[in-house]
Design a protein around this motif. Structure first.
Motif, mmCIF file in Angstrom:
data_model
loop_
_atom_site.group_PDB
_atom_site.id
_atom_site.type_symbol
_atom_site.label_atom_id
_atom_site.label_comp_id
_atom_site.label_asym_id
_atom_site.label_seq_id
_atom_site.Cartn_x
_atom_site.Cartn_y
_atom_site.Cartn_z
ATOM 1 N N UNK A 1 0.851 -1.177 0.000
ATOM 2 C CA UNK A 1 0.000 0.000 0.000
ATOM 3 C C UNK A 1 0.892 1.233 0.000
ATOM 4 N N UNK A 2 0.618 2.164 -0.905
ATOM 5 C CA UNK A 2 1.373 3.413 -0.987
ATOM 6 C C UNK A 2 0.453 4.564 -0.601
ATOM 7 N N UNK A 3 0.931 5.400 0.322
ATOM 8 C CA UNK A 3 0.193 6.597 0.717
ATOM 9 C C UNK A 3 1.046 7.806 0.354
ATOM 10 N N UNK A 4 0.413 8.934 0.042
ATOM 11 C CA UNK A 4 1.188 10.097 -0.380
ATOM 12 C C UNK A 4 2.062 10.636 0.747
ATOM 13 N N UNK B 1 5.855 9.062 -2.396
ATOM 14 C CA UNK B 1 5.004 8.003 -1.851
ATOM 15 C C UNK B 1 5.737 7.263 -0.745
ATOM 16 N N UNK B 2 4.978 6.881 0.284
ATOM 17 C CA UNK B 2 5.478 6.050 1.369
ATOM 18 C C UNK B 2 4.793 4.692 1.242
ATOM 19 N N UNK C 1 7.689 9.543 -8.392
ATOM 20 C CA UNK C 1 6.449 9.472 -9.157
ATOM 21 C C UNK C 1 6.164 8.024 -9.553
ATOM 22 N N UNK C 2 4.933 7.586 -9.367
ATOM 23 C CA UNK C 2 4.491 6.258 -9.788
ATOM 24 C C UNK C 2 3.498 6.442 -10.929
#
Length: 223
Positions: free
Chosen positions: A55-58, A84-85, A127-128
């Motif tokens: 899971x990636x959170x900003x 992203x974290x 950036x993803x």
């Protein structure tokens, strides 16, 4: 031999049926309110690999403060290019000892199929790109996003209030592993943890999603 093959066939059939039903049957049964996903919310990402999801959170001022406890361990959350974290939960032995498939060993596989301690893997990314097959994005309302962050933070084991980094293990130099809450088993492993986190956020998953394709399909069907 025939009897063994017959039971093997029935076992395989039962496993396939369980995955199919686990994907098609929603959890929770009733959808959350429409406000849980909508314009103006916070966008999170689900990153899928062959056997694992993250899971990636900003990375914002809020998340940098909230997860500031990981920075002393070497996760560069203050880096200006970090956007992203990324969090992933998994089995200690398999996660730590198998950074690439070429390093696969028998003991980590055995522990993953039986019972193992768990770890939390934390990484950062720039950036993803979207859209792509391995990335799914979801908009969460404020309450759902808060529940997600709380669920992730509660997944870290703490000793005297401090998280416990695991020294000597890193995939790329910017990531770190931490001791985590819960026990790991392949049937209820990293992808079922991801599904639980998403349900906390107000999304619906399948009833049981042990592999990334099952989780990804259930998210598309039920949300």
């Amino acid at each position: 031999m025939k009897r063994s093959l017959k039971w093997a066939f029935f076992g395989l059939l039962a496993a396939v049926l369980a995955v199919v039903l686990g994907t098609l049957l929603p959890r929770p049964l009733l959808p959350a309110s429409a406000a849980a996903m909508g314009a103006g919310g916070t966008r999170i990402l689900v990153l899928s690999g062959p056997i694992h999801t993250d899971i990636a959170v900003p990375l914002t001022k809020e998340t940098r403060v909230r997860f500031g406890f990981i920075e002393p361990a070497g996760v560069p959350i203050a880096h200006p290019q970090a956007q992203w974290l990324i969090f992933g939960w998994g089995g200690r032995s398999f996660y730590l000892e198998t950074p690439t498939w070429s390093e696969l060993k028998a003991m980590p596989v055995f522990k993953a199929l039986t019972l193992d301690r768990s770890v939390m893997h934390v990484d950062v990314a720039g950036r993803i790109a979207e859209p792509q097959a391995s990335v799914a994005g979801f908009e969460l309302d404020a309450a759902g996003y808060e529940r997600l962050l709380a669920f992730i933070a509660d997944g870290f084991t703490r000793d005297g209030g401090a998280v416990v980094p695991i020294d000597g293990y890193s995939y790329n130099g910017n990531d770190r592993f931490f001791e985590a809450e819960g026990s790991f088993n392949a049937l209820f492993g990293c992808n079922t943890w991801t599904a639980r986190a998403l349900r906390e956020a107000g999304l619906r998953t399948g009833l049981w999603n042990p592999v990334p394709p099952s989780l990804g399909l259930s998210l598309r069907i039920h949300n």
